[in-house]
Structures are given as C-alpha cells and as structure tokens.
Design a protein around this motif. Sequence first.
Motif, PDB file in Angstrom:
ATOM      1  N   ASP A  63       0.809  -1.219   0.000  1.00 21.57           N
ATOM      2  CA  ASP A  63       0.000   0.000   0.000  1.00 21.57           C
ATOM      3  C   ASP A  63       0.843   1.270   0.000  1.00 21.57           C
ATOM      4  O   ASP A  63       0.311   2.372  -0.141  1.00 21.57           O
ATOM      5  N   LEU A  64       2.165   1.138   0.208  1.00 22.04           N
ATOM      6  CA  LEU A  64       3.048   2.309   0.178  1.00 22.04           C
ATOM      7  C   LEU A  64       3.385   2.646  -1.273  1.00 22.04           C
ATOM      8  O   LEU A  64       4.166   1.949  -1.923  1.00 22.04           O
ATOM      9  N   VAL A  65       2.779   3.697  -1.767  1.00 17.85           N
ATOM     10  CA  VAL A  65       2.986   4.111  -3.160  1.00 17.85           C
ATOM     11  C   VAL A  65       3.869   5.353  -3.172  1.00 17.85           C
ATOM     12  O   VAL A  65       3.491   6.390  -2.610  1.00 17.85           O
ATOM     13  N   PRO A  66       5.052   5.280  -3.777  1.00 14.49           N
ATOM     14  CA  PRO A  66       5.955   6.446  -3.784  1.00 14.49           C
ATOM     15  C   PRO A  66       5.285   7.669  -4.381  1.00 14.49           C
ATOM     16  O   PRO A  66       4.566   7.572  -5.380  1.00 14.49           O
ATOM     17  N   ASN A  67       5.527   8.822  -3.769  1.00 16.21           N
ATOM     18  CA  ASN A  67       5.035  10.075  -4.338  1.00 16.21           C
ATOM     19  C   ASN A  67       6.167  10.773  -5.085  1.00 16.21           C
ATOM     20  O   ASN A  67       7.276  10.240  -5.207  1.00 16.21           O
ATOM     21  N   SER A  68       5.903  11.966  -5.571  1.00 14.52           N
ATOM     22  CA  SER A  68       6.902  12.658  -6.390  1.00 14.52           C
ATOM     23  C   SER A  68       8.166  12.979  -5.597  1.00 14.52           C
ATOM     24  O   SER A  68       9.277  12.925  -6.139  1.00 14.52           O
TER      25      SER A  68
END
Length: 656
Positions: A280-285
């Motif tokens: 569920d940890l989705v990298p952000n910009s």
Amino acid sequence: MSATASPHTSLLHLPHRPFGPRRPRLTRLRCLASLAPASSGASPENEDHLIQTLCAHGRLARAAALLQGLPAPTQRTYESLLLAAARAGDTALAAAVHRRLEADPVFRSDPFLSTRLIDAYAALRALPAARQVFDEAPVKNIFVWNAMLKALALADHGEEALACLSDMGRVGVPVDSYSYAHGLKACIAASASHVPASARVREMHAHAIRRGYGSHTHVATTLIDCYAKLGMVSYAERVFASMPDRNLVSWSAMIGCYAKNERPGDAIQIFQEMMASDADLVPNSITIVSVLHACAGVNALGQGKVLHAYILRRGFDSLVSVLNALMAMYMKCGCLEIGRYIFNWIGRRRNVVSWNSLISGYGMHGFGSESIQVFEEMIQEGISPSIITFISVLGACSHAGLVEQGKKLFESMVEYNVTPRAEHYACMVDLLGRAGRLDEAVELIQSMRIQPSPQVWGSLLGACRIHGHVEYAEMACSHLFDLEPRNAGNYVLLADIYARAKLQNQVDVLKELLEEHALEKVPGCSWIEVKKKLYSFASVDKNPQVEELQALIGEFVTQMKNEGYVPDTGSVLYDIEEEEKERILLGHSEKLAVAFGLINTGSGEVIRITKNLRLCEDCHSVTKFISKFTNREIVVRDVNRFHHFRDGVCSCRDYW
C-alpha cells in the motif's frame, strides 16, 4: 515495476491528455453562481454557498464583493476565503477577511479562525500580521499557539519560535506532536551561534522522548529530516529504526537523508525495502526525486530506467520537478542524448533548474562549448541565471580548459545581479589552476572581497598537485589546516606533492601529524551496477573475491609493461619497496570495479563506474589500456567529471 524497452520510445508515446482524473464539469448551478451579481437578493445561505464556490474556482474578486454585502458569514465561508487567499497569494483579500472578522461579534474570538488567519498570513509571508492576530486573539488554545509556532519556523525566525515554544510551557499550554515538529524546524532555523543547531535538536529530541512523543510518527519523521540537514546520518538511522509505525513520509525522509548525505547506495537499498515492506506504500513525487538523485549519485542507470517506467505509469511526468530529476539522472549516468531529449520534451515548462541541469551535464562530460551555448540560449529565452547557473557554466569551462570564456562569464555576473560567492571564486581558481596559470589563481584569491573558503584554497591545492607546485601548495595548506583541521585529505594531498618532489622528510612529518591527530583519509570507494544490482568496492577491501579481481588486473598490467607502461607509484606514500607499491595500486577501488564489470557483463555492454574521489593517474592509464585490449566502452565518473574510455583513448584528453 519493470523497465521500459527504450526511454526514447516511452517518451514519444506519452498521451496528450493530462494524467489523473479529469476535473468534474461545473454544474449548471455553479456556472450561474459564478456569474451572479453581488446584489442578487439571494438568501444568506445561498450567498455563503456562492462565496465558497467562487473561492473553490479562483473567482476571488467576486467572492470579496459578495462578502461585503453578506450580513453574517459562516465559519466555513471565512475559512474558504482565507484558504483561497493563501493559495492565490492574495494578501489584500486576507486583510479584508481579517478586518471583517474583527468586526464580527460571533467569530472574532473563534480560535479556529484565528488559526486559519495566522496560517494564511504565514503562507503569504506576512509575519507581522500573523503576530498581530496571535497577540490580539482572545482565546489561545493549542492550535493557535501551534499556528504561530509554525509561522515563525517557516519564516526562519528560529529564535523567536523557540521563545514561543518556551512561552507555551510557561503559561501551561500542553505541547503536542505538532509543537515538537515545529520546534525542531525552529532549531535548524535558529541563528544564535553560541548554541549549535545540532545541540538544540538533540535537546528537543530528548524532551520529546521524556514527554512520550519521541516515537510519534510525525515527530520522528521531522527528527530524521533535521538530522539529515545536519549531516547526522547515524542519529537519523537510530530514529528510523526505533519507529513503531512508518508511513510514506517517514520512508521518504530516510531515503532523502541518505541521498543528501552522499550515501546514494543506501538510499536505493532502503527504497527497495520500502517497496517490499508494504504494497500500500505508493511512492510520491518527493520519494521519486530523492531516489533519482541517488541513482545519479552511483551511476545506477538500470534502476533509473525502472523509475522512468514507473514515472510514466503513475503520471508523474506531468511534474517538472520529476522531469528535471529524471533528466539529471540520465546526464549523470552518461546518457547525454536521452537527457537532452527530456529537456527538449519539457518544452515551455522548463525552469532555471532544467537549464542548470543541462549546462552542468554537458560540463561534467567535458563539453564546455556546448555548456556555454546552452547558457546563451537560456539568456535568449529570458530565463535569469541563478547562483547555481554560474557555478555550472564556470565548472564546464574548467573541465574543458576554456580560460578566457570562463573569465568573461565570471565578469558578466554583475550584469545579472548575481554577486560572486566563494563557490564561484573556487571555480575560477580551479579554471586557472588546471590550465597552469597558478600565479593568476593566487592573485585572484588575494583580490577577493570575501574571506576565501576551504573550497577556494582546496581548488588551489588541487591545481598544485596537478602541476607539482610546492610553494603554493604550502600556502594553501597553511590556511586549510586552520579552516579544516580534521580534514585528512589536505594532509594527504600535500604529502603527495612532497613525495612527487622527492621531499621525503616533509612527507614523514605529515604522516606523523596524521597519526598524532588520529586523522584518517576517506578511503577510495567505487560503485558499479550489474543487472540492476549495485556493488561497491573499497580500496581497503581484502577477501578472496578481491584477490581474484586483483589477479585479473595484474594480467593486464603485465601486458601493459611489455608495451612500455610504468606504474605511477608516486601516490603511494608508504616507505616500502616498489613492488609492494605496485601491489597496492592493483587494489584501487576503480580497478576492482572494472575487473568485476568485465567478469559479470556481456561483451557489448558499457561498464559504468562511479568513484568518490579523483581518478588517479595510474587507474586512468590502466583503464585506457583495458578499453582497447577488451574492446569495451568504460565510463567512469569521479568526483570532478566523466571519463569515457574507448579504444585506448579517454574523452578528457588527459585533462582532468
């Protein structure tokens, strides 16, 4: 994540529509509302709704006009106006709302709106107005105090922010996690020289632990960020390791900590751990930019391409900051054409960071004329050069030996309202020194209107090493030993200059000083990426695998000797036999990385290596020979520039 087949192809097939969900169309009611006149005669409820709708769509002039005729605005209406004013940078609207609140018998003492007003003024950089709101607030709860604390910390008024935090304790307002987070940022911003920021952060850290907030996610994440800014990586690691719960911001903070503190390999590794720890940890910009910088730091092109594919899938290519980092990654991994392609694709969205990355990229590869040309194009486009722009273009001139062009650019800085800093003088000393114009370099230092920094004297010392100038080297070190008493590298460089000048007594004195003060030189370290996995080699490594790699390099050296090669043992300062010095040279980290690459990559693959120090003369000679003998292209990026070895020739033309 999987890599795309070709970065060129993936960019060419980008969809023309923006990524992400489309903005819903305005309903007919909202369209009519945005056009309604101020004196529409609508009910107060409808007028409140109209103002909120106008704020949501940036129609602030109409919203302000409606506010004037509204008898009793709701709390939500006030909030919408303040948020919209902060978002649009409209100080006049914030002040108008402030005046209206002061006259409102219902909400003038509302702490929620006091908080929102302080936040708005802070975002608008109107700190005096924020102070006024705080001072005059009839009710000061924890949220009002935290808003003022945040405003002061963001404005870099660290001392005042810390005083505010102290006042909270004095008047009995219990601090919370946000108080500690803002207080930690204030420790970094505090300007008092008698108390180092590191001591203040550690004190605040201890205070948070005593109050039970030390492992709170928000506080711990801020601690990691503060320790990263102070270069205290081990402290950040301990905080991160002790966190019971980690969110994306926490992981990103630790990744950024490694990336900013010259530990790119660790940044990539912890990013991979994050991706494996929780689906569920989705990298952000922000995460992506940090990892791209890390990939650039160790020439991890394979990992960078994987990130490129992820950027396209997630729609992050709509963000200029991400594209700038992607372009810089390709340039720093030796892929100039792809970097230029991305720069061109950014098009009208290019900012000064985009231009700086391109100028710097060409400079690192020795293309000084191209860097100057890009600089001139930037000026023609109406982009004002920054401090970094001139550091990049002057550095490009230095690597290419463009002395006169560099001098003209340095003199032109005043035309662009850029005052030369120590970094610019260091670039000029490096430019003149590399070209052998040491007298001019010294004259420039003596003419400086600011105190020469260690970087300036270090540039002179590096030039003295190249040209074997003992007198100026001693001059530079007389200052460096005072400015950087714990930097062993300066002692080693001077000892190297003495050794090449056959001044063994002076070498022995410096070695005694190093031992007396327990100073250790930073060991040489090289990285190579093979099949998207990063490997590192240090010059002090000793194990069976390293011995195998040394044996392979030894075979090449034997063949080179038959062709007249003589090992350059001048950099080995130990008083030992020549044969033993040659054995030490075989263990240099970049040679080990080259041997590892030859064994573990296919015949047509480019070997890409990153070195944390300057490439030594002997490694340079050996790598040239290996590139010719094995018919392989070898790209080495050292601390100064790129070296492209092909068919026995280096792109630097032995000028580095």
